[in-house]
Write an enzyme that holds these catalytic residues in place. Structure first.
Site, PDB file in Angstrom:
ATOM      1  N   GLY A 278       0.777  -1.238   0.000  1.00  0.00           N
ATOM      2  CA  GLY A 278       0.000   0.000   0.000  1.00  0.00           C
ATOM      3  C   GLY A 278       0.804   1.280   0.000  1.00  0.00           C
ATOM      4  N   ARG A 364      -7.678   3.609 -14.229  1.00  0.00           N
ATOM      5  CA  ARG A 364      -7.573   4.195 -12.888  1.00  0.00           C
ATOM      6  C   ARG A 364      -8.171   5.597 -12.795  1.00  0.00           C
ATOM      7  NH1 ARG A 364      -3.764   5.167 -10.225  1.00  0.00           N
ATOM      8  NH2 ARG A 364      -4.488   4.340  -8.237  1.00  0.00           N
ATOM      9  N   TYR A 368     -10.945   5.504 -10.083  1.00  0.00           N
ATOM     10  CA  TYR A 368     -10.564   6.080  -8.782  1.00  0.00           C
ATOM     11  C   TYR A 368     -10.407   7.600  -8.831  1.00  0.00           C
ATOM     12  CZ  TYR A 368      -8.808   1.245  -8.370  1.00  0.00           C
ATOM     13  OH  TYR A 368      -8.659  -0.109  -8.391  1.00  0.00           O
ATOM     14  N   CYS A 395     -15.834   4.539 -26.545  1.00  0.00           N
ATOM     15  CA  CYS A 395     -17.141   5.130 -26.696  1.00  0.00           C
ATOM     16  C   CYS A 395     -17.707   5.431 -25.309  1.00  0.00           C
ATOM     17  CB  CYS A 395     -18.029   4.157 -27.464  1.00  0.00           C
ATOM     18  SG  CYS A 395     -19.510   4.951 -28.037  1.00  0.00           S
ATOM     19  N   GLU A 396     -17.118   6.395 -24.649  1.00  0.00           N
ATOM     20  CA  GLU A 396     -17.437   6.659 -23.236  1.00  0.00           C
ATOM     21  C   GLU A 396     -16.937   8.060 -22.904  1.00  0.00           C
ATOM     22  OE1 GLU A 396     -19.109   4.626 -20.064  1.00  0.00           O
ATOM     23  OE2 GLU A 396     -18.136   3.372 -21.552  1.00  0.00           O
ATOM     24  N   TYR A 425      -1.250  -1.512 -11.838  1.00  0.00           N
ATOM     25  CA  TYR A 425      -2.699  -1.551 -11.992  1.00  0.00           C
ATOM     26  C   TYR A 425      -3.186  -0.898 -13.297  1.00  0.00           C
ATOM     27  CZ  TYR A 425      -2.032  -2.805  -7.145  1.00  0.00           C
ATOM     28  OH  TYR A 425      -1.596  -3.407  -5.994  1.00  0.00           O
TER      29      TYR A 425
HETATM   30  C1  LIG Z   1      -3.260  -8.067   0.364  1.00  0.00           C
HETATM   31  C2  LIG Z   1      -2.569  -7.070  -0.486  1.00  0.00           C
HETATM   32  N1  LIG Z   1      -1.230  -6.995  -0.429  1.00  0.00           N
HETATM   33  C3  LIG Z   1      -0.547  -6.122  -1.191  1.00  0.00           C
HETATM   34  C4  LIG Z   1      -1.194  -5.247  -2.036  1.00  0.00           C
HETATM   35  C5  LIG Z   1      -0.365  -4.321  -2.838  1.00  0.00           C
HETATM   36  O1  LIG Z   1      -0.688  -3.000  -2.665  1.00  0.00           O
HETATM   37  P1  LIG Z   1       0.214  -1.882  -3.308  1.00  0.00           P
HETATM   38  O2  LIG Z   1       0.351  -2.190  -4.753  1.00  0.00           O
HETATM   39  O3  LIG Z   1      -0.549  -0.646  -3.075  1.00  0.00           O
HETATM   40  O4  LIG Z   1       1.531  -1.907  -2.606  1.00  0.00           O
HETATM   41  C6  LIG Z   1      -2.595  -5.273  -2.109  1.00  0.00           C
HETATM   42  C7  LIG Z   1      -3.340  -4.299  -2.939  1.00  0.00           C
HETATM   43  O5  LIG Z   1      -3.848  -3.324  -2.429  1.00  0.00           O
HETATM   44  C8  LIG Z   1      -3.290  -6.222  -1.324  1.00  0.00           C
HETATM   45  O6  LIG Z   1      -4.626  -6.304  -1.392  1.00  0.00           O
HETATM   46  N1  LIG Z   2      -6.159  -1.519  -8.126  1.00  0.00           N
HETATM   47  C1  LIG Z   2      -5.928  -0.486  -7.163  1.00  0.00           C
HETATM   48  C2  LIG Z   2      -5.133  -0.926  -5.980  1.00  0.00           C
HETATM   49  C3  LIG Z   2      -5.751  -1.971  -5.104  1.00  0.00           C
HETATM   50  C4  LIG Z   2      -5.361  -3.307  -5.535  1.00  0.00           C
HETATM   51  C5  LIG Z   2      -5.026  -4.310  -4.512  1.00  0.00           C
HETATM   52  N2  LIG Z   2      -5.912  -4.562  -3.407  1.00  0.00           N
HETATM   53  C6  LIG Z   2      -5.298   0.721  -7.837  1.00  0.00           C
HETATM   54  O1  LIG Z   2      -5.177   0.789  -9.007  1.00  0.00           O
HETATM   55  O2  LIG Z   2      -4.912   1.653  -7.199  1.00  0.00           O
END
Ligand SMILES: Cc1ncc(COP(=O)(O)O)c(C=O)c1O
Ligand SMILES: N[C@@H](CCCC[NH3+])C(=O)O
Length: 467
Positions: A278, A364, A368, A395-396, A425
């Protein structure tokens, strides 16, 4: 339009409080914190990454393309490995995974977090030591669990009572050579400071067992009672794109309190604790991510302090960074197809720059409300910058890649644009919306390019269509 006028306009358009906008002066230059370490503009003003001129790369592999700076990826993986030397560092493959990247991860001494049978297949095909794989997921199928157990993954992070039942049934059918290592994923009730869709430690969501409701303790006891399962510890992941360690602190306090309680209930201290991933990265100049060294210091300090207070031994710690390793390593290269000036209230103009990709290669922004930036990648421009919005070809109306950015006023079809920070991501959440073909992932290093994942073809799409 002048810079300050554009800034004011920007604030007016988005009624979401203060927002970020680069200044026009940077239209030809790179903001280093947003780019991979080898990115630079050359004398023509063209973007080079890994010693490769992206005009050549575009000629060679076409656009759009994800351009992955291998040296940058490896350096970030190594930095986490070194800063967290006493931890196990699991690269979170959900951010981006292919066999080459899985091999790089292993070569740099990291372990691997996978969260589906598909990611597990990639890891195994890459030759990653199964003992160094952690298997996540809130709804693992019996088939996925069987493959993971048969492959000998080092740990399964269980996320529901049904999953524990499934594992028990599986083990009753065929005893694995070694007990299956298990972590129990818990929710600590923390409101992480990030987008609600990527926060995962508050109570009202699908992941984990609640500590406060007693489910986490019940799950740990249940795992402890199953023959063939080896309860290693707890797992807590509070969310993604987080800058403030206070969320980790609150979570660690609650998780370690449970750890201490389990030591009494089970009569032994659980040897491991995973703090999840995270860690945030810079998508705009407003983001100020901490270096791995500082993160390691802070997290270790928090855990040691809590363990001392609770009178328990500090468990073996692990983390799961994904975005912080792969995010900044990659930019997406697009070709401009159309440029359209759109009049806004008050007489201002916004330049809509349509490129040959869009929400199918980067969802994203739409999902988000994420911020990105962009730069012209094919030449230098001396034209007056204008306020632009980079959009895709889907188309959005919400098919937006970069909400606000100054772009050269003379941008034309055929120019190349690059968006940094797209390593995490974007390819992994890409789609075939409007039958778009997923772009290739091209590694650049020391002046050469290697296609790691090829571009999809229409034949790939049609192969699934059985008429
Ligand atoms: C359980 C878990 N570990 C690790 C991550 C990797 O997160 P990040 O890519 O933000 O480091 C995630 C995604 O949020 C997750 O769900
Ligand atoms: N997919 C998300 C992150 C959360 C994925 C893992 N739980 C992003 O693009 O920021």
């Amino acid at each position: 339009m002048r810079a300050h006028e554009a800034g004011a306009l920007h604030a007016d358009i988005n009624h979401r409080g203060p927002s970020w906008l680069r200044t026009p002066r940077e239209v030809n230059d790179l903001v280093p914190s947003l780019w991979s370490s080898t990115a630079r503009k050359n004398d023509d003003g063209a973007l080079e990454v890994g010693g490769v001129d992206l005009r050549d790369l575009a000629r060679e592999v076409g656009t759009p393309a994800y351009v992955l700076d291998e040296a940058d990826f490896r350096a970030r993986a190594r930095a986490f490995r070194q800063a967290f030397a006493d931890y196990d560092v699991y690269y979170a493959g959900k951010a981006f995974l292919c066999t080459a990247v899985a091999r790089w991860v292993a070569e740099e001494g990291l372990s691997l977090d996978v969260c589906s049978g598909g990611e597990l297949s990639v890891a195994l095909r890459a030759g990653v030591d199964p003992a160094r794989i952690g298997f996540h997921g809130n709804n693992k199928t019996t088939g996925e669990l069987r493959r993971a157990v048969e492959a000998g993954v080092g740990r399964v992070i269980v996320d529901s009572f049904h999953e524990i039942d499934r594992l028990e049934a599986l083990l009753a059918g065929s005893a694995p050579r070694h007990p299956v290592g298990v972590l129990v994923r818990v929710t600590a009730g923390v409101e992480a400071h990030t987008h609600e869709y990527i926060a995962t430690a508050h109570e009202d969501q699908k992941f984990g067992f609640s500590i406060s409701a007693g489910d986490a303790e019940a799950a740990a006891r249940r795992v402890e009672a199953v023959d063939g399962l080896d309860l290693l510890g707890l797992h807590s992941h509070i969310g993604s794109q987080i800058f403030d360690t206070s969320g980790f602190e609150v979570a660690a306090r609650r998780v370690l309190a449970l750890q201490a309680r389990l030591a009494e209930v089970l009569g032994r201290e659980l040897p491991e604790l995973d703090l999840g991933g995270g860690f945030g990265i810079a998508y705009t100049t407003q983001d100020d991510p901490a270096e791995p060294d500082r993160l390691a210091q802070e997290l270790t300090g928090i855990v040691e302090h809590e363990c001392r207070a609770l009178g328990i031994v500090v468990p073996r710690l692990s983390i799961e960074p994904g975005r912080a390793i792969v995010g900044p390593s990659t930019c997406t290269l697009y070709e401009v197809g159309t440029v359209k000036a759109v009049g806004l209230d008050g007489g201002a103009v916004r330049s809509y720059v349509s490129v040959d990709g869009g929400m199918s290669d980067n969802i994203r922004t739409a999902l988000y409300d994420a911020d990105y930036s962009a730069t012209i990648a094919s030449r230098r421009s001396d034209a007056e910058p204008v306020l632009g919005r980079v959009v895709g070809k889907h188309c959005e109306a919400g098919d937006i890649l970069v909400k606000d950015e100054f772009v050269p006023g003379d941008l034309l079809p055929g120019d190349l644009l690059a968006v940094p920070g797209t390593g995490a991501y974007c390819r992994s959440m890409s789609s075939n919306y409007n039958h778009a073909l997923r772009p290739p992932v091209v590694a650049v290093r020391d002046g050469s390019t290697t296609v790691l994942v090829r571009r999809e073809t229409e034949d790939d799409l049609l192969a699934c269509d059985l008429g």
